[in-house]
Scaffold this active site. Structure first.
Site, short mmCIF file in Angstrom:
data_model
loop_
_atom_site.label_atom_id
_atom_site.label_comp_id
_atom_site.label_asym_id
_atom_site.label_seq_id
_atom_site.Cartn_x
_atom_site.Cartn_y
_atom_site.Cartn_z
N TRP A 136 -17.76 -74.75 30.79
CA TRP A 136 -18.00 -73.81 29.70
C TRP A 136 -17.37 -72.46 30.03
O TRP A 136 -16.85 -71.77 29.16
CB TRP A 136 -19.51 -73.64 29.49
N HIS A 137 -17.43 -72.09 31.32
CA HIS A 137 -16.93 -70.78 31.71
C HIS A 137 -15.43 -70.66 31.52
O HIS A 137 -14.92 -69.59 31.21
CB HIS A 137 -17.30 -70.48 33.16
N GLY A 138 -14.71 -71.73 31.74
CA GLY A 138 -13.27 -71.61 31.59
C GLY A 138 -12.59 -72.93 31.79
O GLY A 138 -13.11 -73.83 32.46
N PHE B 182 -14.56 -65.64 28.54
CA PHE B 182 -15.15 -66.95 28.28
C PHE B 182 -15.51 -67.06 26.81
O PHE B 182 -16.03 -67.98 26.33
CB PHE B 182 -16.38 -67.18 29.15
#
Lengths: 368, 459
Positions: B320-322, B459
Site C-alpha cells: 500500500w505504501h508504494g 503514497f
C-alpha cells in the site's frame, strides 16, 4: 470492527487553554517583533568613513535598512544605486560618495549602493528596507546598462537566475524571466514585510554562511551555533569576490560592444526605475538623478546612437517631472573598467563635475 | 498546498472565517467542499477528476444498495473502481517493470512498454476512505448519506485529504451531519495540535532529513556509523514527518469543530511489535485489521491461519505504501517479526521479566532496521546499507550534536508523557505555555524557509 475509534486529544501534545494561548501568542509576537529592534542595540554598528555595505552582506537587507537609518539620522545625503554607486572596482575611499565627501570637506554623502542590484530590485529595496530615508536628499544613480539587452532588462521570456530575486515585484508587473511558483512568490511577498524575517536573514548571512541555523550545524556538527554569533561583521572594505580586474577596459582586452538595446517604452527596468523615483517622491525625498556616465567608448557606432536616443528620452522624462539631474559627457576612456563602472579617477572626475553643476549645487544646498 | 507554507496560511485565513460565518447554514458544506477541492486541485486540477470519480462511484454504490435487493455487486463495483484506479495510477508501472525484469532474467526477448504515469498525491488515502463508506454501509455499520455534497466533503475534507488519518464514515461523516459546535477550547486545542505538528515537521523531520538524504543517496560513500545514525535518524524523521502532518490535520479539524481520530501514540515507546502497530499509523492499521485481516479470518481459524492472515495483511500494507520491492520487503519483515514475536509477547516471561526499557530498545532496533528497506532507493542499496553498517569502518559520522540533543529531549518528553510524571509536569500552566512559546520561537529562529513535502504524500 476494531475497538472504538480513538478520538483522544493527542499522544504527546502540549495542550494550552484559551487563556494560556492569550498569553503565549502575544509573547511570541512580541519576541519576534522586538528582536530586530533589540538586536540593533546588541550588535555594534561601527561606521567607518565612507562606509558602505560590506560585499558579503550584499543580500543583507536588514543591514541595509540599518545603514539607511544611521545615514538618515546623521542628516546625510544618500547616494543610492547599483554597483556603480557601491564602487565595484574601487576601495570604499574611492567611490562616488567618498569623492563627494572629500570635495564637500565633510562626511555629507552616504554610500547606499548595493553591488549587483538593478532597478527592479532597487524598487523593492527602497520600498521595504529604505523607509528610514524618508524626506531625505537622495542622489539616485540611473544606469542605462540595465536596458542594454532583454536579459539585462529581465524582459526575456527565457528563465534565468538573476540577482536579488526576493526584492523584485512578485506579481505586478510581470517579470517574464521570473518563473517562481505562485506559492513561493506569495511567501516572498509576505516575508519581506516582516522585519523579523529580514533580521533572521541578516544573522544567517553574517554568521551562518547564509544558511539557517539547522543547516549550518550539518557543516559544523560539533560546534555551538550560539558561539558562532560573534557580533563581528565583515569589513566594508572587503573586495568583491571574485576580485575584479581594476584596470581600464581596453587593457583588460574587452572589445567594443553592440548592445541589443530594449526600447525604453517597453523596458521593464526603466519602468521600475520610474516607480522607484515616484515612491521616493511620495515619501517626501528630494531627488537628484545622476544619469551615467556610461562608457560610450565601448560602444559601436550604431549602439552609441541607440544609447544617445535613450539618454535623451530619460532626460526628457526627468525634465518633464521636474527632477533635477546631471548627465555628464563620457569620462575619458581610460577611466572606465567596463561598460558602466568608472575607476577611481573616474569617480573623482565625476564628483568634480557634479560639484560644478548648478542643479546639483542647488540640490545640495537644500539639504536639511 | 502544504500546511507549513504561506500559501496554506493565506488559504486557511480565507476559508476559516467563511466557514465560521456559514456555520448552521446550508452554505457551510458547499463552502467546505469548494475549499477542499481548491486545496487538492492546487497540486494539479486534473487530480480532481479522480477524487470526483471515486466519490461518485461510492455514492452511487450505496445508493444502488439502498434501492435494490442485491447488495454485493454494488460493493464489488466500488472496490473495482477504487482499487482499479489505485492499481492503474500506483502499480501499473511497477507491475510492468517487474514483468520486464522477469523476462530479462529468464531470457525472454520481450519488454512490455512501461507506462509513465504521475502518481496523484494522496490517492491511497482518499480511495480507502471513500471505499470504507461503501463497505460500512454494506455491513450495516453506517446508514446511507442522502446529501452528495456532504458525502463528497467527507471524502475530500482538506485537513486530512492527502495523508490521513483515514477516517471512517462512522466518525467523520456523522460529525459533518451533526455539525458539533465550535468552542474557544476547540480553537485553543486546534492551535496546540497544529503547533506541535509544525514543530515536529519543521524543527525535527526536515532537520533530520538534511542528514539522512545525502547518506541514503550515496550509501557507498559513508562509513558504518554514519549509515547507522542515518537509519536511526530516518526512524525519527518519518515519525515526526507523518505524525507532524497528522497533528496539524487534527488541529485544523479541531478548529473546525471536527474530531479526527488519533493516528500515532508514541510508537517508539512500544514494548512489542503488536504494540507498535497499535501505536503507528493507527488509522491505517485498524483499516487493514477491519477490512483485510478480519475478513480473511483473523485469529479465528487456528494458529497457522492466524499467522498467514497476519503476514498477508502486513505485506499488503507494505505494498500500500508504494509500488516498489523495498516496500514489499519492509512489509514482509514486519510480518516475520510479528509472527515470530506474537507468542513471545504473550508470555509471562516477556511481560514481567524483561525490563520495559530493554523491550522498547529491541522494538526500536527492529523497526529501525526495517526502515532501511522502506527508505532505500533500491533493494540493492538497502542490502549495501545493512552490510556497511556492520562491515564498513566507523569513521567520524559528523552527526550534529544539536540533532542528538533534540532527539534526546523528544524521547525524554515522550517518556515523561507516558509516565507518572506527566500529570505533575504538564499540569503546570507555565510549563505548558513555556513549551509552546519555546517551540514557536525555535521554529522562527532556527528553521529554514524550505517547503519540503511530507513523506507520506508520495503514497
Amino acid at each position: 470492527m476494531s475497538d472504538k475509534i480513538d478520538l483522544r486529544f493527542g499522544s504527546n501534545d502540549v495542550r494550552l487553554t484559551p487563556r494560556e494561548w492569550a498569553i503565549a501568542l502575544p509573547a511570541i509576537v512580541a519576541v519576534l517583533s522586538l528582536m530586530p529592534v533589540v538586536w540593533a542595540f546588541i550588535e555594534p554598528l561601527r561606521l567607518e568613513p565612507d562606509h558602505r555595505l560590506p560585499f558579503s552582506l550584499g543580500n543583507d537587507y536588514w543591514m541595509y535598512g540599518r545603514l539607511c537609518r544611521a545615514a538618515a539620522a546623521q542628516g546625510k545625503t544618500l547616494v543610492v544605486g547599483d554597483s556603480v554607486v557601491w564602487g565595484h572596482y574601487v576601495p570604499k575611499e574611492e567611490t562616488l560618495s567618498a569623492h563627494l565627501n572629500r570635495l564637500a570637506g565633510e562626511e555629507r554623502f552616504a554610500n547606499l549602493g548595493v553591488d549587483g542590484i538593478h532597478p527592479a530590485a532597487m524598487l523593492g529595496l527602497v520600498e521595504h528596507h529604505g523607509e528610514a530615508i524618508r524626506r531625505r536628499n537622495v542622489v539616485l544613480h540611473c544606469n542605462l546598462l540595465w536596458t542594454s539587452s532583454p536579459r539585462h532588462d529581465l524582459s526575456t521570456e527565457k528563465e534565468f537566475p538573476f540577482n536579488h530575486p526576493t526584492l523584485v515585484p512578485q506579481f505586478a508587473p510581470r517579470i517574464p524571466c521570473y518563473r517562481e511558483p505562485f506559492g513561493e512568490r506569495l511567501g516572498i511577498a509576505i516575508e519581506r514585510r516582516l522585519p523579523f524575517h529580514a533580521w533572521k536573514k541578516h544573522v544567517q548571512i553574517a554568521w551562518f554562511g547564509g544558511s539557517d541555523v539547522a543547516s549550518w550545524t550539518l557543516g559544523h556538527p560539533y560546534e555551538c551555533p550560539v558561539a558562532a554569533v560573534t557580533l563581528e561583521l565583515p569589513s566594508p572594505n572587503e573586495p568583491p569576490s571574485p576580485r575584479p580586474d581594476a584596470r581600464p577596459w581596453a587593457e583588460q582586452g574587452l572589445a567594443r560592444q553592440s548592445f541589443a538595446w530594449v526600447e525604453l517604452d517597453q523596458s521593464l527596468q526603466w519602468r521600475l526605475f520610474r516607480q522607484a523615483v515616484q515612491l521616493l517622491r511620495s515619501r517626501g525625498n528630494r531627488i537628484f538623478v545622476v544619469l551615467g556616465p556610461f562608457n560610450e567608448h565601448m560602444l559601436t557606432e550604431e549602439s552609441r546612437a541607440a544609447y544617445a536616443a535613450r539618454r535623451l528620452a530619460v532626460e526628457d522624462w526627468l525634465s518633464y517631472h521636474n527632477i533635477p539631474y546631471f548627465c555628464p559627457d563620457p569620462l575619458p576612456s581610460a577611466l572606465y573598467a567596463d561598460a558602466s563602472h568608472p575607476l577611481a579617477e573616474g569617480y573623482e572626475l565625476l564628483a568634480r563635475q557634479l560639484f560644478a553643476n548648478d542643479a546639483f549645487i542647488t540640490f545640495d544646498r537644500s539639504r536639511k | 498546498m502544504l500546511f507549513h507554507t504561506w500559501v496554506f496560511a493565506v488559504f486557511f485565513l480565507v476559508v476559516y472565517p467563511v466557514y465560521l460565518a456559514t456555520r448552521g447554514t446550508r452554505l457551510q458544506i458547499p463552502w467546505l467542499l469548494f475549499a477542499s477541492y481548491v486545496f487538492y486541485g492546487w497540486w494539479n486540477p486534473l487530480y480532481l477528476l479522480l477524487i470526483v470519480t471515486s466519490t461518485s462511484a461510492d455514492y452511487l454504490a450505496v445508493l444502488g444498495m439502498s434501492r435494490g435487493h442485491r447488495r454485493k455487486p454494488w460493493v464489488a463495483f466500488s472496490v473495482l473502481v477504487n482499487l482499479g484506479m489505485l492499481a492503474f495510477f500506483k502499480y501499473a508501472g511497477f507491475v510492468t517493470q517487474s514483468l520486464n525484469d522477469f523476462f530479462q532474467a529468464v531470457g525472454i526477448p520481450y519488454a512490455v512498454p512501461v507506462p509513465d504515469i504521475l502518481l496523484p498525491v494522496g490517492i491511497s488515502f482518499f480511495v480507502f476512505q471513500s471505499m470504507t463508506y461503501t463497505i460500512d454501509c454494506y455491513r450495516g455499520a453506517m446508514d446511507r448519506e442522502p446529501c452528495f455534497l456532504r458525502y463528497a466533503t467527507y471524502v475530500s475534507l482538506f485537513p486530512q485529504l492527502v495523508a490521513g488519518p483515514i477516517e471512517r464514515s462512522t466518525n467523520l461523516l456523522r460529525q459533518l451531519r451533526e455539525r458539533p459546535p465550535i468552542t474557544r477550547h476547540d480553537v485553543a486545542d486546534g492551535l496546540s495540535l497544529f503547533l506541535v505538528g509544525l514543530f515536529k515537521k519543521r524543527a525535527l523531520a526536515d532537520y533530520l532529513a538534511m542528514y539522512v538524504d545525502p547518506v541514503y543517496a550515496r550509501p557507498d560513500q559513508f562509513g558504518g556509523l554514519a549509515l547507522l545514525l542515518a537509519t536511526v535518524a530516518f526512524a525519527w524523521q518519518i515519525y515526526f514527518d507523518f505524525s507532524g502532518y497528522t497533528d496539524m490535520a487534527r488541529g485544523l479539524g479541531r478548529m473546525m469543530g471536527l474530531r479526527l481520530m488519533l493516528n500515532f501514540r508514541n510508537p517508539y515507546l512500544a514494548t512489542g511489535l503488536g504494540d507498535f502497530w497499535r501505536r503507528w499509523h493507527i488509522s491505517l492499521s485498524t483499516w487493514f485489521k477491519d477490512y483485510v485481516y478480519l475478513p480473511l479470518g483473523g485469529n479465528r481459524k487456528g494458529e497457522v491461519r492466524t499467522h498467514v492472515n497476519m503476514a498477508a495483511t502486513m505485506v499488503i500494507s507494505g505494498l500500500w505504501h508504494g509500488a516498489k520491492w523495498t516496500f514489499v520487503i519492509w512489509g514482509a519483515l514486519h510480518a516475520l517479526g510479528r509472527v515470530a514475536t506474537r507468542r513471545l509477547e504473550s508470555t509471562q516471561f516477556y511481560a514481567e521479566r524483561i525490563p520495559t526499557t530493554v523491550k522498547r530498545l529491541l522494538v526500536f532496533a527492529f523497526v529501525a532496521f526495517a526502515w532501511v528497506f522502506f527508505r532505500a532507493r533500491t533493494v540493492g542499496d538497502a542490502w549495501l546499507i545493512v552490510r556497511r553498517i556492520f562491515g564498513a569502518a566507523w569513521a567520524d559520522p559528523r552527526f550534529p550534536l544539536l540533532a542528538i540533543g533534540l532527539l534526546a529531549a523528544v524521547w525524554a518528553y515522550q517518556w515523561v508523557y507516558e509516565s507518572k510524571l506527566r500529570d505533575a509536569l504538564l499540569a503546570s500552566s507555565p510549563v505548558r505555555t513555556g513549551l509552546a512559546v519555546s517551540m514557536a520561537l525555535y521554529i522562527a529562529f532556527c528553521c529554514g524557509g524550505g517547503d519540503k513535502a511530507f513523506i507520506y504524500f508520495q503514497f
